[in-house]
Scaffold this active site. Sequence first.
Site, short mmCIF file in Angstrom:
data_model
loop_
_atom_site.label_atom_id
_atom_site.label_comp_id
_atom_site.label_asym_id
_atom_site.label_seq_id
_atom_site.Cartn_x
_atom_site.Cartn_y
_atom_site.Cartn_z
N HIS A 14 -6.02 1.49 -16.03
CA HIS A 14 -5.07 0.35 -15.97
C HIS A 14 -4.68 -0.02 -17.41
O HIS A 14 -5.47 -0.63 -18.13
CB HIS A 14 -5.73 -0.85 -15.28
N HIS A 16 -1.32 -1.16 -20.21
CA HIS A 16 0.08 -1.54 -20.51
C HIS A 16 0.45 -0.99 -21.88
O HIS A 16 -0.18 -1.35 -22.88
CB HIS A 16 0.22 -3.07 -20.54
N LYS A 99 2.20 0.24 -7.59
CA LYS A 99 1.60 -1.03 -8.00
C LYS A 99 2.24 -2.18 -7.26
O LYS A 99 3.47 -2.34 -7.26
CB LYS A 99 1.82 -1.21 -9.52
N HIS A 136 -2.36 -6.22 -7.87
CA HIS A 136 -2.70 -7.41 -8.66
C HIS A 136 -3.13 -8.45 -7.64
O HIS A 136 -2.29 -9.02 -6.94
CB HIS A 136 -1.51 -7.89 -9.49
N HIS A 174 -8.39 -5.17 -11.99
CA HIS A 174 -8.99 -6.23 -12.82
C HIS A 174 -9.71 -7.30 -12.01
O HIS A 174 -9.32 -8.46 -12.00
CB HIS A 174 -7.97 -6.86 -13.77
N ASP A 249 -6.75 -2.90 -18.81
CA ASP A 249 -5.70 -3.91 -18.74
C ASP A 249 -5.32 -4.39 -20.14
O ASP A 249 -4.92 -5.54 -20.32
CB ASP A 249 -6.10 -5.09 -17.85
N1 OTD Z 1 -2.53 -9.54 -17.16
N2 OTD Z 1 -1.02 -9.72 -18.88
C1 OTD Z 1 -0.30 -8.65 -18.42
C2 OTD Z 1 -0.70 -7.98 -17.33
C3 OTD Z 1 -2.02 -8.24 -16.83
O1 OTD Z 1 -2.17 -8.77 -14.56
C4 OTD Z 1 -2.17 -7.90 -15.41
O2 OTD Z 1 -2.27 -6.70 -15.12
C5 OTD Z 1 0.88 -8.26 -19.17
O3 OTD Z 1 1.11 -8.89 -20.19
O4 OTD Z 1 1.56 -7.29 -18.77
C6 OTD Z 1 -2.11 -10.17 -18.23
O5 OTD Z 1 -2.70 -11.18 -18.61
ZN ZN Z 2 -2.39 -5.19 -16.17
ZN ZN Z 3 -2.42 -7.57 -12.88
#
Ligand code: OTD
Ligand code: ZN
Ligand code: ZN
Length: 349
Positions: A14, A16, A99, A136, A174, A249
Site C-alpha cells: 500500500h 502513494h 481500490k 479504505h 491500514h 501507506d
Molecule cells: N491516508 N493520506 C492519504 C491516504 C491515506 O487512507 C489512506 O490510504 C493520502 O494523502 O493519499 C492518509 O492519511
Molecule cells: Zn493510503
Molecule cells: Zn486509505
Amino acid sequence: MNKFLTIRRPDDWHLHLRDDEMLNAVTPHSADFGRAIIMPNLVPPVVTGGQARDYRARIRAALPEGAALKPLMTLYLTETTDPADVVAAHAEGLIAAVKLYPAGATTNSASGVTDFDKVRPVLEAMAEAGVPLCVHGEVTDPAVDIFDREAVFIERVLDPVRRATPGLRVVMEHITTADGIAYVRENAADAAMGGTITTHHLVINRNAILAGGIRPHYYCLPVAKRETHRLALREAAMSGQGPFFLGTDSAPHPDRAKLQPCGCAGCFTAPNTMSILAQVFEEDGKLETLEAFASLNGPAFYRLPPNEDRVTLRRQDEPIRYPETITAGEETVTVFDPGFDLHWQMEPA
Ligand code: OTD
Ligand code: ZN
Ligand code: ZN
C-alpha cells in the site's frame, strides 16, 4: 552490538507515489522494495486500465537505475467502473487489485462509492476473476465519531458487501483497531481476507497527534487510535500469521499543505520504514517474524511468489540519521519521526 538479519526482499502492499515533481522526489525512497501496490488517488484518479498503464510508465521513469521496485497498479473504483476493463487489466498483469474508497473518506476520495448497489456488477466480476478488492475501511457518515469510523465500517459496509458477493477476496487496508484485526482473523480462511498494517500505526497512538500540542505530521487517516488498539496491531503484525502484511501507506504531502489551519492527512514513511520496523520488532523480541510480515504474507495473499533476492538489515550502535525532510521541487516533505533512535539499516544482502 552489531547484529544483522537477512530476509527476502520486502514488498509494500500500500503506497502513494503521487505524480509529477512529487513522484520524482519520493519514488527513489521506495526503490529497494521488491513490489509495491500503487494507490490510484491522483487528481483525477486512476480509473481505467489505460490510465494505469500510463501511470506505471511515469513511475518506471521516476525509478533510479537498477531499482528493484516493480509497481503493481490499482484502479480506483467508481460507480461507473466497467467490469470488463477491470478483468482485462488484471488478466494482463497490469493491475493487482481494485481500490474502494467510500466517497469523501480520505485525500482525493471525492470520486469514491456512495451507492454500493451500483458497483455490484464489478464486484461480482472481480470475485469471478479473482481480483482482490482493497478497501479504505471507514464510514464517512458525519454522525459517526472519527475514532469509531473503522469499527462502524465493518458492520455497515464491509460485512454486508462480503456477504452479498461470495468469493470476493478483500484486503482491509491500514487496520487501526483491535476490531479490524479481529474481523480479518475471523474471515481469513482460504485467503478470503487479508489486512495491511502501516509502520506508523505500530508506533504512534492518538496522543502523538494531540497531547502537549497539535502535531500535524502525525495526522493521517484512518487516524491513530488509543493505545490498546496500537498494541493489538503490534501483536497481529508480529504474530507471523498469514492475513497480516506490510502496507506502509506512505503518503507524502508538501509541508505547506500539512501545516495549515486545515492540514491534510498522511505520514511519509518511505525513507525509514524498514529501519523503524526492525526497531519495533526487535523491541518486542519478534525480529524472527519480520520476514513473514514484510516479505512472505503479502505475496501469499496476492498469489505471487515471494521475492527471490534477499536484503540484510544491519544493526549499528550509533543511531542512523535520516533527513528530517526531503525536497520536491520548491516544496519540502517531512519524513516520519518515530520519536526514538533508529539503529537498523537495510542493505543489499
Ligand atoms: N491516508 N493520506 C492519504 C491516504 C491515506 O487512507 C489512506 O490510504 C493520502 O494523502 O493519499 C492518509 O492519511
Ligand atoms: Zn493510503
Ligand atoms: Zn486509505
